[in-house]
Design a protein around this motif. Sequence first.
Motif, mmCIF file in Angstrom:
data_model
loop_
_atom_site.group_PDB
_atom_site.id
_atom_site.type_symbol
_atom_site.label_atom_id
_atom_site.label_comp_id
_atom_site.label_asym_id
_atom_site.label_seq_id
_atom_site.Cartn_x
_atom_site.Cartn_y
_atom_site.Cartn_z
ATOM 1 N N SER A 36 0.813 -1.216 0.000
ATOM 2 C CA SER A 36 0.000 0.000 0.000
ATOM 3 C C SER A 36 0.856 1.280 0.000
ATOM 4 O O SER A 36 0.412 2.313 -0.468
ATOM 5 C CB SER A 36 -0.957 -0.013 1.190
ATOM 6 O OG SER A 36 -0.260 -0.399 2.343
ATOM 7 N N GLU A 37 2.102 1.189 0.479
ATOM 8 C CA GLU A 37 3.001 2.361 0.450
ATOM 9 C C GLU A 37 3.144 2.875 -0.979
ATOM 10 O O GLU A 37 3.249 4.069 -1.223
ATOM 11 C CB GLU A 37 4.440 1.972 0.843
ATOM 12 C CG GLU A 37 4.698 1.565 2.227
ATOM 13 C CD GLU A 37 6.077 0.868 2.334
ATOM 14 O OE1 GLU A 37 6.978 1.131 1.516
ATOM 15 O OE2 GLU A 37 6.217 0.055 3.252
ATOM 16 N N ILE A 38 3.201 1.946 -1.902
ATOM 17 C CA ILE A 38 3.420 2.304 -3.314
ATOM 18 C C ILE A 38 2.077 2.448 -4.022
ATOM 19 O O ILE A 38 1.826 3.417 -4.729
ATOM 20 C CB ILE A 38 4.231 1.186 -4.026
ATOM 21 C CG1 ILE A 38 5.533 0.917 -3.274
ATOM 22 C CG2 ILE A 38 4.480 1.522 -5.495
ATOM 23 C CD1 ILE A 38 6.474 2.084 -3.214
ATOM 24 N N PHE A 39 1.203 1.470 -3.774
ATOM 25 C CA PHE A 39 -0.028 1.390 -4.561
ATOM 26 C C PHE A 39 -1.026 2.490 -4.197
ATOM 27 O O PHE A 39 -1.702 3.028 -5.064
ATOM 28 C CB PHE A 39 -0.660 0.006 -4.345
ATOM 29 C CG PHE A 39 -1.706 -0.337 -5.350
ATOM 30 C CD1 PHE A 39 -1.354 -0.621 -6.658
ATOM 31 C CD2 PHE A 39 -3.049 -0.374 -5.007
ATOM 32 C CE1 PHE A 39 -2.310 -0.947 -7.606
ATOM 33 C CE2 PHE A 39 -4.012 -0.695 -5.942
ATOM 34 C CZ PHE A 39 -3.640 -0.978 -7.239
ATOM 35 N N ASN A 40 -1.106 2.815 -2.918
ATOM 36 C CA ASN A 40 -2.111 3.811 -2.495
ATOM 37 C C ASN A 40 -1.534 5.212 -2.322
ATOM 38 O O ASN A 40 -2.220 6.089 -1.805
ATOM 39 C CB ASN A 40 -2.749 3.385 -1.159
ATOM 40 C CG ASN A 40 -3.523 2.085 -1.313
ATOM 41 O OD1 ASN A 40 -3.838 1.680 -2.421
ATOM 42 N ND2 ASN A 40 -3.802 1.422 -0.213
ATOM 43 N N ARG A 41 -0.294 5.383 -2.734
ATOM 44 C CA ARG A 41 0.339 6.695 -2.569
ATOM 45 C C ARG A 41 -0.506 7.765 -3.240
ATOM 46 O O ARG A 41 -1.060 7.543 -4.326
ATOM 47 C CB ARG A 41 1.726 6.639 -3.224
ATOM 48 C CG ARG A 41 2.690 7.654 -2.710
ATOM 49 C CD ARG A 41 4.120 7.203 -2.920
ATOM 50 N NE ARG A 41 4.426 6.786 -4.283
ATOM 51 C CZ ARG A 41 5.569 6.189 -4.616
ATOM 52 N NH1 ARG A 41 6.473 5.929 -3.708
ATOM 53 N NH2 ARG A 41 5.791 5.849 -5.859
ATOM 54 N N GLN A 44 -0.699 10.083 -7.587
ATOM 55 C CA GLN A 44 -0.157 9.271 -8.679
ATOM 56 C C GLN A 44 -1.037 9.504 -9.905
ATOM 57 O O GLN A 44 -2.222 9.761 -9.777
ATOM 58 C CB GLN A 44 -0.184 7.791 -8.321
ATOM 59 C CG GLN A 44 0.526 7.479 -7.030
ATOM 60 C CD GLN A 44 0.795 5.991 -6.876
ATOM 61 O OE1 GLN A 44 1.639 5.422 -7.539
ATOM 62 N NE2 GLN A 44 0.062 5.351 -5.975
ATOM 63 N N ASN A 45 -0.446 9.379 -11.087
ATOM 64 C CA ASN A 45 -1.234 9.554 -12.306
ATOM 65 C C ASN A 45 -1.361 8.199 -13.000
ATOM 66 O O ASN A 45 -0.393 7.670 -13.549
ATOM 67 C CB ASN A 45 -0.560 10.577 -13.233
ATOM 68 C CG ASN A 45 -1.431 10.877 -14.432
ATOM 69 O OD1 ASN A 45 -2.041 9.986 -15.021
ATOM 70 N ND2 ASN A 45 -1.516 12.146 -14.789
ATOM 71 N N PHE A 46 -2.560 7.635 -12.928
ATOM 72 C CA PHE A 46 -2.824 6.311 -13.495
ATOM 73 C C PHE A 46 -2.409 6.276 -14.969
ATOM 74 O O PHE A 46 -1.769 5.338 -15.425
ATOM 75 C CB PHE A 46 -4.312 5.997 -13.353
ATOM 76 C CG PHE A 46 -4.664 4.571 -13.639
ATOM 77 C CD1 PHE A 46 -4.874 3.674 -12.599
ATOM 78 C CD2 PHE A 46 -4.790 4.102 -14.947
ATOM 79 C CE1 PHE A 46 -5.193 2.350 -12.855
ATOM 80 C CE2 PHE A 46 -5.104 2.790 -15.218
ATOM 81 C CZ PHE A 46 -5.316 1.909 -14.163
ATOM 82 N N ARG A 47 -2.748 7.325 -15.664
ATOM 83 C CA ARG A 47 -2.514 7.360 -17.110
ATOM 84 C C ARG A 47 -1.018 7.306 -17.438
ATOM 85 O O ARG A 47 -0.589 6.586 -18.329
ATOM 86 C CB ARG A 47 -3.139 8.649 -17.644
ATOM 87 C CG ARG A 47 -3.182 8.744 -19.112
ATOM 88 C CD ARG A 47 -3.948 9.971 -19.510
ATOM 89 N NE ARG A 47 -3.708 10.263 -20.904
ATOM 90 C CZ ARG A 47 -4.259 11.257 -21.542
ATOM 91 N NH1 ARG A 47 -5.084 12.083 -20.916
ATOM 92 N NH2 ARG A 47 -4.000 11.467 -22.815
ATOM 93 N N LEU A 48 -0.220 8.072 -16.691
ATOM 94 C CA LEU A 48 1.224 8.068 -16.934
ATOM 95 C C LEU A 48 1.838 6.740 -16.507
ATOM 96 O O LEU A 48 2.654 6.155 -17.215
ATOM 97 C CB LEU A 48 1.903 9.203 -16.150
ATOM 98 C CG LEU A 48 1.696 10.608 -16.706
ATOM 99 C CD1 LEU A 48 2.393 11.631 -15.827
ATOM 100 C CD2 LEU A 48 2.216 10.688 -18.140
ATOM 101 N N HIS A 105 0.168 0.243 -11.289
ATOM 102 C CA HIS A 105 1.087 -0.885 -11.088
ATOM 103 C C HIS A 105 0.277 -2.177 -10.867
ATOM 104 O O HIS A 105 -0.843 -2.139 -10.371
ATOM 105 C CB HIS A 105 1.957 -0.652 -9.847
ATOM 106 C CG HIS A 105 2.906 0.508 -9.997
ATOM 107 N ND1 HIS A 105 3.444 0.881 -11.200
ATOM 108 C CD2 HIS A 105 3.423 1.367 -9.074
ATOM 109 C CE1 HIS A 105 4.247 1.910 -11.019
ATOM 110 N NE2 HIS A 105 4.238 2.245 -9.752
ATOM 111 N N PHE A 106 0.890 -3.315 -11.224
ATOM 112 C CA PHE A 106 0.215 -4.601 -11.003
ATOM 113 C C PHE A 106 0.593 -5.124 -9.623
ATOM 114 O O PHE A 106 1.780 -5.238 -9.325
ATOM 115 C CB PHE A 106 0.687 -5.682 -11.995
ATOM 116 C CG PHE A 106 0.742 -5.241 -13.421
ATOM 117 C CD1 PHE A 106 -0.313 -4.568 -14.013
ATOM 118 C CD2 PHE A 106 1.857 -5.527 -14.201
ATOM 119 C CE1 PHE A 106 -0.263 -4.175 -15.334
ATOM 120 C CE2 PHE A 106 1.920 -5.139 -15.529
ATOM 121 C CZ PHE A 106 0.854 -4.455 -16.091
#
Length: 331
Positions: A36-41, A44-48, A105-106
């Motif tokens: 979650s540190e990375i995924f929920n930060r 973030q721009n989903f598109r980029l 990210h996956f």
Amino acid sequence: MIETIYIEKEVQQHPRVLLILERFSQARVIYIERYSEIFNRKAQNFRLQKQQPALILARKHKNYVLPAPAGYSVGGQHHYYFSHMMNCLYDCRYCFLQGMYRSAHFVVFINYEDFNEAIEQVCLQHPGEESWFFSGYDCDSLALEPITGFVEHTLELFSKYDHVYLELRTKSTQIRSLLQREPMSNVVVAFSLSPSHIATNLEAKTPSIEKRLDAMKKLQQKGWKVGLRFDPLIYHENYEQSYQQLFQWVFSILDVKQLHSVSLGGFRMPAPFFNHIVHLYPYEPLFAGNMETHNGMVAYAKEQECAMMTFCSEELLRYIPGRLFFPCISS
Ligand code: SF4
């Protein structure tokens, strides 16, 4: 394809993690405490991120199996879904995951045994009753199978039960592991299909409809049950002709006797996800269509949805018996 892999320290020695690392020996590896540190930060721009997503290997701790959302039924009494993965290799413009997650990210949860245990627990609650488990709600069921091996693992569990069903929902042609084993009567490989030009314009990175049909045909020839998911129906000029041609093509290739089910549903999405996606793609014509919000869901205006559903239902029922048909009405 994968340049960066984040790994939770807790699973860094897990055999599946080590196997995946072998495949991506060139990737930059970063160890983290929780995904979650990375995924929920924030910010973030989903598109980029979607242009070069990283892989995150993590352990899931709870909520392995959840009740399936309304409209996910293709028969049976009880319906659940599970997601060993969050996000998808493909990039469909209408995909609700873009609105649901901050990150592209996956995430792969590598503790597959815990998913199986949770599925078995749910089965025990419904002894002898037909229960369905849907994989591919938060991801594509098969697209990353050569890397994750999740389906291969899960099929072992389902081979123990004949009244417990699994749907693998996919646009992928990664069917090798299925073709290498004996077909299972309680597993349905359900392919999402759209008219070719819609797939080309709105389903980036997915295999063509031709390739999907070829994969379905091979599965049928091997004895696997396949399902057809015309979902979401996308409105466009002359949609009648496009869908008519698609159905004609599909049923000229597939054997109706070996179809498990056919479902149909208009484009729909929770309003907060829709608003977020419109923000990501402000010039996407799909989102400028004749949409309405009802009970927190955005969908085509009722009249338009009804016209499309009626037309496509009538067309489909020229090819299949009614018992195989599961339309999903959103409004
Ligand atoms: S294949 Fe499914 S999960 Fe993947 S991007 Fe398309 S709609 Fe989303």
